[in-house]
Write an enzyme that holds these catalytic residues in place. Structure first.
Site, PDB file in Angstrom:
ATOM      1  N   CYS A   7       0.849  -1.199   0.000  1.00  0.00           N
ATOM      2  CA  CYS A   7       0.000   0.000   0.000  1.00  0.00           C
ATOM      3  C   CYS A   7       0.888   1.254   0.000  1.00  0.00           C
ATOM      4  CB  CYS A   7      -0.944   0.010   1.199  1.00  0.00           C
ATOM      5  SG  CYS A   7      -2.388  -1.074   1.028  1.00  0.00           S
ATOM      6  N   HIS A  46      -6.217  -2.734  -1.158  1.00  0.00           N
ATOM      7  CA  HIS A  46      -5.606  -3.710  -0.261  1.00  0.00           C
ATOM      8  C   HIS A  46      -6.465  -4.963  -0.160  1.00  0.00           C
ATOM      9  CE1 HIS A  46      -3.010  -5.246   2.942  1.00  0.00           C
ATOM     10  NE2 HIS A  46      -4.143  -5.761   3.412  1.00  0.00           N
ATOM     11  N   HIS A  97      -0.211  -8.344   1.066  1.00  0.00           N
ATOM     12  CA  HIS A  97      -1.000  -7.587   0.090  1.00  0.00           C
ATOM     13  C   HIS A  97      -0.923  -8.411  -1.193  1.00  0.00           C
ATOM     14  CE1 HIS A  97      -2.150  -3.441  -1.736  1.00  0.00           C
ATOM     15  NE2 HIS A  97      -2.121  -4.304  -2.751  1.00  0.00           N
ATOM     16  N   HIS A  99      -0.353 -10.190  -4.448  1.00  0.00           N
ATOM     17  CA  HIS A  99       0.578  -9.866  -5.534  1.00  0.00           C
ATOM     18  C   HIS A  99       0.819 -11.092  -6.381  1.00  0.00           C
ATOM     19  CE1 HIS A  99       2.876 -10.964  -1.910  1.00  0.00           C
ATOM     20  NE2 HIS A  99       3.766 -11.523  -2.720  1.00  0.00           N
TER      21      HIS A  99
END
Ligand code: 5GP
Ligand code: ZN
Length: 113
Positions: A7, A46, A97, A99
């Site tokens: 973030c 997020h 987060h 990915h």
């Protein structure tokens, strides 16, 4: 989300080497590349991991994979690439987060575990 590394990268508080950005996602080079090309593609929103995805994210995830396909062409990954998303402790997820790793530029072992 406070104290989330990715973030902070989305906000620009932590620098990254961006390779693509639009309203909903960001792609940047991994700081510790495991292959000659190692890109991380993340939603700007997020989301902790694949485990937290719901129907409301279907368009977003489809979009991210379309971006990955475009990037593979732009970056010349003609010999192939691998997309990996680690979710949770056993998978070795270290950043909470969502990915997608895009790995390319060398032959990779077919074994995944
Ligand atoms: P995971 O282990 O959660 O699947 O992947 C996290 C990835 O984030 C790792 O490959 C790691 O090298 C990368 N990473 C961690 N911190 C940073 C950072 O500050 N900048 C960038 N560009 N990548 C990072
Ligand atoms: Zn985050």
């Amino acid at each position: 989300m406070e104290d989330c590394l990715f973030c902070s990268i989305v906000k620009g508080d932590i620098p990254s080497t961006k390779v693509y950005e639009d309203d909903v996602c960001l792609a940047f080079r991994d700081i510790n590349p495991l292959a000659p090309t190692h890109i991380l593609v993340i939603p700007k929103e997020h989301i902790a991991s694949c485990a937290e995805l719901g129907e409301e994210h279907e368009a977003l995830i489809g979009h991210i994979f379309t971006v990955i396909a475009k990037l593979s062409k732009e970056l010349g990954l003609k010999d192939g690439f691998r997309v990996v998303s680690n979710s949770g402790i056993d998978a070795g997820q270290t950043v909470g987060h969502l990915h997608f790793h895009v790995l390319a530029g060398k032959p990779m072992n077919a074994k995944m575990v």
